[in-house]
Write an enzyme that holds these catalytic residues in place. Structure first.
Site, PDB file in Angstrom:
ATOM      1  N   ASN A 135       0.866  -1.179   0.000  1.00 51.52           N
ATOM      2  CA  ASN A 135       0.000   0.000   0.000  1.00 51.52           C
ATOM      3  C   ASN A 135       0.907   1.235   0.000  1.00 51.52           C
ATOM      4  O   ASN A 135       1.528   1.547   1.009  1.00 51.52           O
ATOM      5  CB  ASN A 135      -0.893  -0.027   1.247  1.00 51.52           C
ATOM      6  CG  ASN A 135      -1.759   1.208   1.351  1.00 51.52           C
ATOM      7  OD1 ASN A 135      -1.823   2.031   0.423  1.00 51.52           O
ATOM      8  ND2 ASN A 135      -2.453   1.350   2.478  1.00 51.52           N
ATOM      9  N   PHE A 136       0.973   1.905  -1.140  1.00 48.38           N
ATOM     10  CA  PHE A 136       1.851   3.079  -1.246  1.00 48.38           C
ATOM     11  C   PHE A 136       1.317   4.285  -0.486  1.00 48.38           C
ATOM     12  O   PHE A 136       2.031   5.256  -0.290  1.00 48.38           O
ATOM     13  CB  PHE A 136       2.017   3.475  -2.725  1.00 48.38           C
ATOM     14  CG  PHE A 136       3.019   2.641  -3.488  1.00 48.38           C
ATOM     15  CD1 PHE A 136       3.701   1.605  -2.886  1.00 48.38           C
ATOM     16  CD2 PHE A 136       3.293   2.940  -4.818  1.00 48.38           C
ATOM     17  CE1 PHE A 136       4.631   0.855  -3.601  1.00 48.38           C
ATOM     18  CE2 PHE A 136       4.225   2.203  -5.541  1.00 48.38           C
ATOM     19  CZ  PHE A 136       4.888   1.154  -4.934  1.00 48.38           C
ATOM     20  N   LYS A 137       0.022   4.247  -0.133  1.00 54.04           N
ATOM     21  CA  LYS A 137      -0.610   5.424   0.502  1.00 54.04           C
ATOM     22  C   LYS A 137      -0.364   6.643  -0.392  1.00 54.04           C
ATOM     23  O   LYS A 137      -0.442   6.527  -1.613  1.00 54.04           O
ATOM     24  CB  LYS A 137      -0.098   5.607   1.928  1.00 54.04           C
ATOM     25  CG  LYS A 137      -0.236   4.310   2.740  1.00 54.04           C
ATOM     26  CD  LYS A 137       0.016   4.464   4.197  1.00 54.04           C
ATOM     27  CE  LYS A 137      -0.163   3.106   4.887  1.00 54.04           C
ATOM     28  NZ  LYS A 137      -0.029   3.177   6.336  1.00 54.04           N
TER      29      LYS A 137
ATOM     30  N   HIS B  44      -9.634   1.142   5.256  1.00 57.31           N
ATOM     31  CA  HIS B  44      -8.331   1.401   5.897  1.00 57.31           C
ATOM     32  C   HIS B  44      -8.509   2.405   7.036  1.00 57.31           C
ATOM     33  O   HIS B  44      -9.271   3.362   6.920  1.00 57.31           O
ATOM     34  CB  HIS B  44      -7.329   1.940   4.867  1.00 57.31           C
ATOM     35  CG  HIS B  44      -5.922   1.874   5.374  1.00 57.31           C
ATOM     36  ND1 HIS B  44      -5.416   2.787   6.274  1.00 57.31           N
ATOM     37  CD2 HIS B  44      -4.927   0.984   5.141  1.00 57.31           C
ATOM     38  CE1 HIS B  44      -4.164   2.457   6.559  1.00 57.31           C
ATOM     39  NE2 HIS B  44      -3.844   1.368   5.888  1.00 57.31           N
TER      40      HIS B  44
ATOM     41  N   GLU C 159      -6.743   4.746   8.065  1.00 57.36           N
ATOM     42  CA  GLU C 159      -6.446   6.153   7.757  1.00 57.36           C
ATOM     43  C   GLU C 159      -7.667   6.826   7.136  1.00 57.36           C
ATOM     44  O   GLU C 159      -7.913   8.015   7.377  1.00 57.36           O
ATOM     45  CB  GLU C 159      -5.204   6.232   6.848  1.00 57.36           C
ATOM     46  CG  GLU C 159      -3.936   5.995   7.657  1.00 57.36           C
ATOM     47  CD  GLU C 159      -2.774   5.410   6.887  1.00 57.36           C
ATOM     48  OE1 GLU C 159      -2.816   5.385   5.644  1.00 57.36           O
ATOM     49  OE2 GLU C 159      -1.816   4.951   7.549  1.00 57.36           O
TER      50      GLU C 159
ATOM     51  N   GLU D 154      -5.099  -4.738  10.665  1.00 62.70           N
ATOM     52  CA  GLU D 154      -4.034  -3.757  10.860  1.00 62.70           C
ATOM     53  C   GLU D 154      -4.294  -2.953  12.131  1.00 62.70           C
ATOM     54  O   GLU D 154      -5.061  -1.984  12.115  1.00 62.70           O
ATOM     55  CB  GLU D 154      -3.985  -2.783   9.677  1.00 62.70           C
ATOM     56  CG  GLU D 154      -3.742  -3.438   8.338  1.00 62.70           C
ATOM     57  CD  GLU D 154      -3.211  -2.428   7.322  1.00 62.70           C
ATOM     58  OE1 GLU D 154      -2.074  -2.625   6.866  1.00 62.70           O
ATOM     59  OE2 GLU D 154      -3.917  -1.448   7.009  1.00 62.70           O
TER      60      GLU D 154
ATOM     61  N   GLY E  28       2.823   2.356  10.750  1.00 62.97           N
ATOM     62  CA  GLY E  28       3.764   3.464  10.580  1.00 62.97           C
ATOM     63  C   GLY E  28       4.541   3.809  11.840  1.00 62.97           C
ATOM     64  O   GLY E  28       5.193   4.847  11.906  1.00 62.97           O
TER      65      GLY E  28
ATOM     66  N   SER F 288       3.700  -2.131  10.389  1.00 59.06           N
ATOM     67  CA  SER F 288       5.148  -2.223  10.615  1.00 59.06           C
ATOM     68  C   SER F 288       5.742  -3.580  10.231  1.00 59.06           C
ATOM     69  O   SER F 288       6.665  -4.074  10.891  1.00 59.06           O
ATOM     70  CB  SER F 288       5.509  -1.855  12.057  1.00 59.06           C
ATOM     71  OG  SER F 288       5.148  -0.504  12.312  1.00 59.06           O
TER      72      SER F 288
HETATM   73  P1  13P Z   1       3.208   0.404   7.660  1.00 56.05           P
HETATM   74  O1  13P Z   1       3.707  -0.847   7.015  1.00 56.05           O
HETATM   75  O2  13P Z   1       3.917   1.638   7.195  1.00 56.05           O
HETATM   76  O3  13P Z   1       3.105   0.280   9.140  1.00 56.05           O
HETATM   77  O4  13P Z   1       1.679   0.598   7.130  1.00 56.05           O
HETATM   78  C1  13P Z   1       0.784  -0.450   7.225  1.00 56.05           C
HETATM   79  C2  13P Z   1      -0.447  -0.113   6.473  1.00 56.05           C
HETATM   80  O5  13P Z   1      -1.225   0.721   6.902  1.00 56.05           O
HETATM   81  C3  13P Z   1      -0.685  -0.785   5.190  1.00 56.05           C
HETATM   82  O6  13P Z   1      -1.984  -0.557   4.733  1.00 56.05           O
END
Ligand code: 13P
Length: 231
Positions: free
Chosen positions: A6-8, A88, A90, A157, A163, A193
């Site tokens: 997931n590049f966000k 997600h 976020e 997650e 993150g 992570s």
């Molecule tokens: P990280 O791997 O940066 O913790 O992010 C996880 C995530 O939210 C993937 O969707």
């Protein structure tokens, strides 16, 4: 195992194209057979090819129309995109997507026959209240969701692990995935992570069928190295 990146809000159209080229080369060399999903930002969507399935991080539940700032099925169809991330944390937190909204989006993309990577996860205060509280919180995130949908993939997650560099422990992941497995037969991904140093111990957990990786997926060589460790 399923390996999902997931590049966000990272990478551009050009750098995503380079990334896919690099990763695809490695996957070919390795005669890779497992599933690889990549979720670039909307501006960098492109058709899937080779070993990599490209999916959307988000889209609105409409074909097209007056939804300023959104993309819908029409825009996804241009690239043959048939995979989407929904729920997600976020988007739930920063974009205030409520469960009711998330479940309508799920139903719409189910109707469109998409593979849906459906994300759930608890905040730290719930985790600190114990496994039972975590289970209760997570099951509420399935309100209105068809857990028997044949193209469902669930991604657990924990918000406090995203993150932060602090993954959930093997024991925490095992307990939560065992709980989810009681009712869900779809593949279960862990995210939060995940990195080269911990992927082997995470992927070895019985009910972990894959990983959803943010930060550690941003470099193609690093992500590939991780995938090798996780095999
Ligand atoms: P990280 O791997 O940066 O913790 O992010 C996880 C995530 O939210 C993937 O969707």
């Amino acid at each position: 195992m399923i390996y999902a990146a997931n590049f966000k809000m990272n990478h551009t159209r050009a750098s995503t194209a380079r990334y896919i080229e690099t990763l695809e080369k490695r996957l070919c060399e390795a005669q890779w057979e497992e599933r690889v999903l990549l979720f670039p930002p909307a501006t960098a969507l492109q058709a899937s090819s080779g070993h990599i399935t490209v999916g959307a991080q988000n889209a609105y539940m409409a074909q097209k129309g007056a939804y300023t700032g959104e993309i819908g099925l029409q825009q996804l169809e241009e690239f043959g995109i048939e995979t989407i991330l929904i729920g997600h944390s976020e988007r739930r937190q920063l974009l205030a997507e409520e469960q009711e909204f998330v479940s309508r989006k799920f139903a719409w993309y189910k109707e469109a026959d998409f593979t849906i990577v459906y994300c759930i996860g608890e905040p730290i205060e719930v985790r600190e209240s114990g496994e039972e509280a975590v289970a209760e919180y997570l099951w509420e995130q399935f309100d209105g969701i068809d857990i028997d949908y044949e193209k469902l993939i669930v991604a657990y997650e924990p918000i406090w692990a995203i993150g932060t560099g602090r993954s959930a422990t093997v024991e925490e992941i095992r307990a939560t995935h065992d709980e989810l497995r009681r009712r869900i037969s779809a593949p279960l991904l862990y995210g939060g992570s995940v990195k080269r140093e911990n992927i082997a111990s995470i992927s070895a957990i019985e009910n972990v069928d894959g990983v959803l990786v943010g930060s550690a997926s941003l470099d193609a060589e690093e992500f590939f190295a991780m995938m090798i460790e996780g095999r």
